[in-house]
Design a protein around this motif. Structure first.
Motif, short mmCIF file in Angstrom:
data_model
loop_
_atom_site.label_atom_id
_atom_site.label_comp_id
_atom_site.label_asym_id
_atom_site.label_seq_id
_atom_site.Cartn_x
_atom_site.Cartn_y
_atom_site.Cartn_z
N GLY A 22 53.17 9.01 -23.28
CA GLY A 22 54.35 8.17 -23.49
C GLY A 22 55.02 8.39 -24.82
O GLY A 22 56.25 8.44 -24.92
N GLN A 107 58.68 10.41 -30.57
CA GLN A 107 59.33 10.95 -29.38
C GLN A 107 58.48 10.71 -28.15
O GLN A 107 57.31 10.36 -28.26
N GLY A 108 59.10 10.90 -27.01
CA GLY A 108 58.40 10.71 -25.74
C GLY A 108 59.21 9.84 -24.82
O GLY A 108 60.14 9.14 -25.25
N PRO A 109 58.86 9.86 -23.54
CA PRO A 109 59.67 9.14 -22.55
C PRO A 109 59.74 7.63 -22.80
O PRO A 109 60.69 6.99 -22.36
N GLN A 110 58.76 7.07 -23.49
CA GLN A 110 58.76 5.62 -23.70
C GLN A 110 59.25 5.23 -25.09
O GLN A 110 59.05 4.09 -25.53
N GLU A 150 67.19 13.26 -26.75
CA GLU A 150 67.28 12.22 -25.72
C GLU A 150 66.18 11.18 -25.92
O GLU A 150 66.43 9.98 -25.85
N HIS A 151 64.98 11.65 -26.15
CA HIS A 151 63.86 10.73 -26.35
C HIS A 151 63.17 11.04 -27.67
O HIS A 151 61.93 11.06 -27.74
N CYS A 152 63.96 11.33 -28.68
CA CYS A 152 63.38 11.72 -29.97
C CYS A 152 64.15 11.06 -31.11
O CYS A 152 65.38 11.12 -31.15
#
Lengths: 177, 988, 90
Positions: A22, A107-110, A150-152
């Motif tokens: 995550g 970072q990561g999707p969550q 985007e996720h960072c």
């Protein structure tokens, strides 16, 4: 004069990166963080700074009207710093914050869900786009937050609060890893 | 006979039995049960004792308004008193215990209060415990507290984690019943960011106890498919087990999510509760309506239950309330229950309807309907045995073991009133409705007075579409339904006063307020709603009157012969329902109570044996203990003496540091300090004193001019943040025309004070530049190069100790290596680290002030800085108030030194200064000691003090008096500089 | 527990990020005289209703703002950088 072994000891130098499905938390090797200050009403100041600082080395993050952080991955010698100062003064003054701020990458999707535990900024990608930057409270500590992907996100935190911030982020990430 | 589990039906999972215990007795329920439904299924209808009279109480509701079924769950640090059995989900191993009973629930000594009840009526606190006054604290209050009360908190630490979280949305839908689901679907399908919140574990609200058909689905199935669709949308977040408890400014809603209150063993990587702050562009309250109890005698006897609750236990949990059930209703709600009971094989003994000829067409059951009648009394001790039905003046007794009641519906409008809006009584709806047209918030469905499933679904769709329209979304409203088999309970005439009552008729179940208390309050002149509340305590319990308030208002209205509109309501405030301290504290407890701020020299200090002291958020090294030292004083004495003899190294990184640039930097600094700065040359430092606009000292520090337009200012550690804010105010607000730029560089530099006669010799070993007295005289300030150009630094020839001293700032990451090098270079010179305790000794010996003296009441002249405030400057912050007469009075408190006559005597900061022969009274107070320490240099305790007219009293004998510790120390006032008054050591 | 302030530079931010100084009053001129200074330093209105205050976005852009809010309803009607009107005044 005796010989002295002089080595850098960045904040968080003893921290292991956090990895997981995550969230990932890491701190990059120390680079350069320059605080650029212009008069608040100087509309062209940002362009002026960008023209003086090589854009492939420095990325510019807005801080406040007339103030930016210029962040580079590699350290800058004092002589090079002085040269940049001379190139920009008096329109823009540079203050070295390379040691005063600590960079943390999350970072990561969550990552948005994790940061929502700390900041009141709406981090939805439509609202806080890639490249957006803001100073904000994360928990009880002020920090500068930039969306670098985007996720960072990159967090710049006062060096003295770096360990506290790191511990907070690790706690905030626990449910996602 | 009593409540029991039906052989089939309900939304429980009968394949997953769960064992639990109540008051030590093992029982079994099923997944999907609440503690309340499981207790009922086990025939347990007595679950608690009431607050004041210790009356037996049962389960009244099936939700968060429950006033009776408060239990303590779990043990040890996880003990949770006052948990609502109606909200607690059953889980394997759940341990619950009843409260407010002794020695046991069945036999409770406190129930004797019931016999004393004539003396315990409204206002009994005020009447009974009046005198003697001394008895209140020692006798009455402990007695009352022991007898009355709720559960007891554990003394063990809570082992679980809590956290806080922000969320943002276009539309927040509060309540996931028919209305809320319809609204959320409409908004979600339109692409808006939606958050739907419901306090129950499963979305559906009233749909879960409904037997109507929506479209082709059973109501509960319809709710489930709505929830599934919502959960499939990336733009929608469905938060169950979450209570929105407040509406705050800025359209922020507070909500608490019970993440792991429904499990026996919380997962360690998740919080047990999460406090949400939800910033919503628009919010829709779909919170439904609360069914009203009816105020008849014995309405609190276990077995009496709200009709809607009974229906929920029946349809949702497969629990029948009893074998002989009666229904007392003022509206159509009772008929839906009757129909469903009949379907479960339990034909009600009677439906007692306060209306005449009002049987709804949609009811075709076989129960006997007693129209135009009331239940005047319910009878039974620990459970219901019969009711008295009064019709046309004739009373009939019915044997029943369960009674459902419905006095109509009160829309749940609490949140809509949290920001000052007042509820409005509507005769049409026979209820209080939310104030109309509030920005950012709308209501729909039963919360808005709408009755019936079909109407609620339609309201949800249309209100959501309208709100989205205001946000620029195009919603395509899709009709949901049609609904079949719903018995809509429209508004009905309220029934406040019931005739023929013999027993206590409760208004507020949780605080044991009964009807006669309301009568008494009115009779004794406390009929105003706010007074009645406090006189009777109605609505003041943990349920905040969710069930009771409207009945209290209705009864007050009838007592006073006015409309409920004229009585009005008390004020609705957050929280809607209790929120745990854990959730409010979040993660900030224990070690994380405050952020910890670490110096770049922290590790250096640690490995040199530092003891740390908290200074604001900072951890500063206080002293460096060595083996064999008997205590901190010995370490501090050694460190201080060594600075005066050899050299010491002290971490001063915590001082505030501000870099000031810009073409007008000099002018700016000249305006913020009271002393002159315009002509400070490049390469020089100067002590500066900052005032507040009222003339009193704000902070002090040094400012160095490093380049023509680049200054480096230091502030005290304590005032660093306030000073930066102040300078920004001056630059941005007062003088925006000045070109001045401010950057906080506190964290950029590791700063070390190197002090003592050997300091130069030590520093010269690591500094490339010449720092001899000629090249680098007192108050020099320059960039320097260290270690043959390896490190950049800034060197300042300033002294807090009065010795030859420097402050060296290096880039923070090099701080530890530089400090190590200084210790190595200084080894042969006797260098030792010193902490803030020795630093303080050195500065007191030298008469230097800190915030102990700069205490907000001192002007420059008080501290001997009178001549610093420049009269030549046209303007500086504080100039214009400084010349007030009072600030130059001769008897102002002024800085002096103080010493005991007997050098072995001890005194401490805070002690008062008295004239030598004066009585020890505060009337004779001459001032006080602001700082004190043992001075190893003078061999005596010494102090700084602020004393009336002190600067002219050097040499006077005085008494140092500490009344708290009973200390009387004869002493003498003196010059505050105890070391080197000529400052000869500074310029060695 | 929560409220949001529309910072002209940062957007909506929670009040925890701000430091409040008090009524937004212009500093008297250096030669304004003792009475004007006494008024400025010590005397404050305490209106029920509209009030302009200095708020510092301490944990954000660090700009001083003038927040116009209603002391009764807490509604914020405007929020602007304090340097803007000050420049116009001088």
């Amino acid at each position: 004069m005796p010989e002295f072994q002089i080595s850098r000891r960045p904040a968080l130098s003893d921290k292991q990166p956090v990895t997981g499905p995550g969230i990932e938390i890491s701190t990059p090797p120390p680079g350069a963080i320059l605080h650029a200050l212009a008069q608040p009403g100087d509309a062209g100041a940002r362009g002026f700074i960008e023209s003086a600082l090589m854009s492939d080395i420095f990325s510019i993050r807005p801080v406040s009207p007339g103030q930016w952080f210029s962040v580079a991955d590699d350290p800058l010698s004092h002589a090079d710093f002085r040269n940049l100062c001379e190139a920009l003064e008096p329109r823009v003054d540079l203050v070295d914050q390379s040691h005063g701020r600590t960079r943390i990458i999350v970072q990561g999707p969550q990552v948005e869900a994790m940061l929502a535990k700390g900041t009141a900024i709406d981090l939805h990608i439509d609202q806080f786009t890639v490249g957006s930057a803001a100073s904000t409270l994360i928990g009880h500590v002020s920090a500068h937050l930039t969306r670098t992907g985007e996720h960072c996100f990159e967090i710049l935190v006062l060096r003295s609060f770096a360990e506290n911030m790191w511990d907070d982020l690790v706690r905030m990430s626990r449910e996602f890893n | 006979m009593t409540a029991f589990r039906l052989p089939h039906g309900g939304l429980i999972d009968r394949s997953r039995p769960l064992s639990f215990s109540f008051d030590g007795k093992s029982m079994t329920g099923f997944a999907g049960d609440t503690l309340a439904s499981a207790l009922l299924a086990n025939g347990r209808i007595l679950v608690g004792r009431s607050f004041k009279y210790h009356r037996p109480r049962g389960i009244l509701t099936a939700g968060s308004a429950e006033p009776n079924a408060l239990v303590t769950v779990n043990t040890g640090g996880r003990t949770e008193p006052n948990t609502l059995a109606t909200m607690q989900e059953l889980h394997e191993g759940l341990r619950a215990a009843s409260q407010n009973r002794w020695p046991s629930l069945a036999f409770d000594i406190g129930a004797l209060n019931g016999l004393l009840s004539p003396f315990l009526g409204a206002g009994f606190y005020y009447k009974t415990f009046m005198w003697p006054a001394a008895f209140w604290e020692k006798l009455y209050e402990p007695l009352i507290r022991r007898a009355a009360g709720l559960g007891r908190a554990s003394h063990d630490a809570d082992p679980d984690d809590y956290e806080k979280c922000w969320a943002h949305c276009d539309l927040l839908v509060i309540g996931a019943g028919a209305t809320g689901l319809a609204a959320a679907l409409t908004a979600g399908r339109a692409g808006a960011r939606v958050i739907v919140v419901d306090e129950h574990p499963v979305a559906g609200g009233g749909l879960l106890s409904e037997t109507a058909i929506i479209g082709t689905q059973a109501a509960a199935d319809f709710a489930a498919s709505c929830a599934t669709e919502l959960q499939s949308m990336p733009n929608v977040r469905l938060l169950t087990r979450t209570t929105v408890f407040a509406w705050y400014d800025g359209n922020v809603f507070g909500a608490v999510e019970r993440v792991q209150k429904h499990v026996g063993f919380p997962a360690p990587n998740l919080p047990v509760e999460r406090l949400w702050r939800i910033a919503a562009k628009q919010a829709l309250l779909a919170t439904g309506a609360e069914e009203r109890p009816l105020v008849f005698g014995g309405n609190d006897i276990p077995g009496v239950m709200m009709a809607g609750a009974m229906r929920r236990y029946l349809n949702c949990h497969g629990v029948a309330p009893g074998h002989r059930v009666a229904i007392f209703t003022t509206n159509d709600s009772g008929y839906g229950l009757a129909r469903d009971l009949e379907a479960a094989g339990i034909v009600p003994q009677a439906i007692i309807d306060s209306r005449r000829d009002a049987i709804p067409d949609s009811y075709s059951g076989s129960a006997r309907v007693v129209s135009g009648a009331v239940v005047s009394d319910a009878c039974g001790r620990k459970s219901l045995s019969s009711i008295s039905v009064l019709q046309n003046g004739k009373s009939e007794e019915l044997k029943v073991d369960a009674l459902a009641m419905s006095g109509g519906f009160s829309p749940v409008i609490h949140l809509a009133c949290h920001r000052g809006g007042k509820p409005q009584w509507s005769d049409e709806h026979a209820a209080f409705l939310a104030p109309s047209s509030q920005k950012g918030l709308a209501l729909a469905g039963a919360a808005d007075g709408t009755a019936g499933l079909q109407a609620c679904l339609e309201a949800g769709v249309s209100k959501a579409a309208a709100l989205l329209g205001s946000l620029g979304f195009t919603a395509k409203p899709q009709a949901l339904g049609p609904v079949e088999g719903d018995i809509a309970a429209g508004p009905a005439k309220p029934l406040w006063t019931i005739p023929g009552i013999r027993e206590k008729a409760f208004v507020d179940f949780q605080n044991d307020v009964h009807r006669k208390d309301i009568t008494l309050a009115t009779r004794e002149g406390y009929g105003h709603v706010e007074l009645a509340k406090r006189y009777t305590t109605t609505g003041m319990a943990t349920d905040q009157g969710k069930l009771s308030n409207v009945n209290a208002i209705g009864l007050l209205a009838e007592e006073r012969g006015v409309s409920p509109a004229d009585v009005g309501t008390t004020t609705f405030r957050p929280f809607y329902s209790p929120v745990s301290f854990g959730a409010l504290a979040g993660a900030t407890h224990g070690k994380h109570f405050m952020p910890a701020r670490m110096s770049p020299l922290h590790e250096w200090a640690k490995k040199n044996g530092a003891e740390f002291v908290e200074a604001g958020l900072w951890y500063r090294s206080a002293w460096f203990a060595r083996d064999g030292e008997s205590g901190w004083r010995e370490s501090v004495d050694r460190e201080a003496l060594n600075v005066r003899k050899n050299a010491g190294l002290c971490d001063v990184s915590t001082l505030g540091k501000i870099e000031i640039t810009g073409a007008d930097a000099a002018e700016f600094i000249n305006r913020v300090y009271c002393n002159a700065f315009l002509k400070l040359p490049v390469g020089k430092a100067r002590y500066g004193l900052m005032l507040r606009e009222d003339g009193f000292i704000f902070d002090d520090g040094t400012t160095s001019r490093l380049e023509e337009n680049r200054y480096f200012m230091t502030t005290t550690t304590a005032a660093a943040i306030a000073t930066m804010n102040h300078l920004e105010f001056c630059a941005q607000v007062l003088w925006p025309g000045l070109d001045v730029r401010l950057a906080s560089v506190t964290d950029q530099w590791a700063q070390m004070a190197v002090a003592g006669p050997k300091s130069r010799a030590i520093l010269q070993q690591i500094i490339d530049d010449d720092i001899s007295n000629d090249a680098f005289p007192y108050l020099a300030a320059r960039d320097v190069s260290l270690f043959g150009g390896q490190v950049h630094g800034r060197l300042f020839r300033i002294s807090f100790s009065g010795e030859l001293a420097f402050e060296l700032a290096v880039l923070a990451d090099f701080g530890e290596a530089t400090a190590d090098a200084l210790m190595q270079a200084g080894d042969t010179h006797g260098i030792q680290p010193y902490g803030v305790e020795a630093l303080s000794v050195l500065r007191i010996e030298k008469g230097h002030v800190t915030h102990s003296e700069i205490n907000g009441t001192a002007v420059p002249a008080d501290l001997g800085f009178g001549r610093m405030a420049s009269s030549a400057k046209a303007d500086f912050i504080g100039k214009h108030m400084l010349s007030r007469d009072g600030l130059s009075a001769r008897d102002r408190l002024q800085l002096v030194g103080v010493m005991p006559l007997d050098t072995t005597a001890y005194f401490r900061s805070g002690a008062h200064i008295l004239a030598k022969d004066a009585d020890a009274t505060l009337e004779n107070d001459q001032g006080h000691v602001t700082s004190s320490c043992y001075s190893p240099h003078t061999g005596s305790h010494i102090g700084l003090a602020l004393v009336k007219g002190g600067s002219a009293r050097h040499g006077e004998e005085i008494l140092i008096w500490n009344a708290l510790h009973g200390e009387y120390v004869p002493g003498r006032l003196c010059d505050p500089v105890f070391v080197d008054p000529a400052n000869s050591r500074l310029s060695m | 527990m929560a409220s949001l302030v529309p910072c002209p530079h940062c957007g909506l931010r929670p009040k925890e990020e701000f430091t409040i100084k008090g009524a937004a009053l212009p500093r008297p001129s250096p030669d304004a005289g003792a009475d004007a200074w006494l008024d400025h330093v010590y005397l404050r209105d305490n209106p029920r209703g509209a009030l302009d205050e200095f708020w510092h976005h301490t944990s954000g852009c660090r700009r001083w703002l003038i927040v116009s809010r209603d002391t009764f309803s807490h509604e914020i009607s405007a929020c602007r950088d304090a340097a803007d009107p000050a420049k116009e005044r001088s």
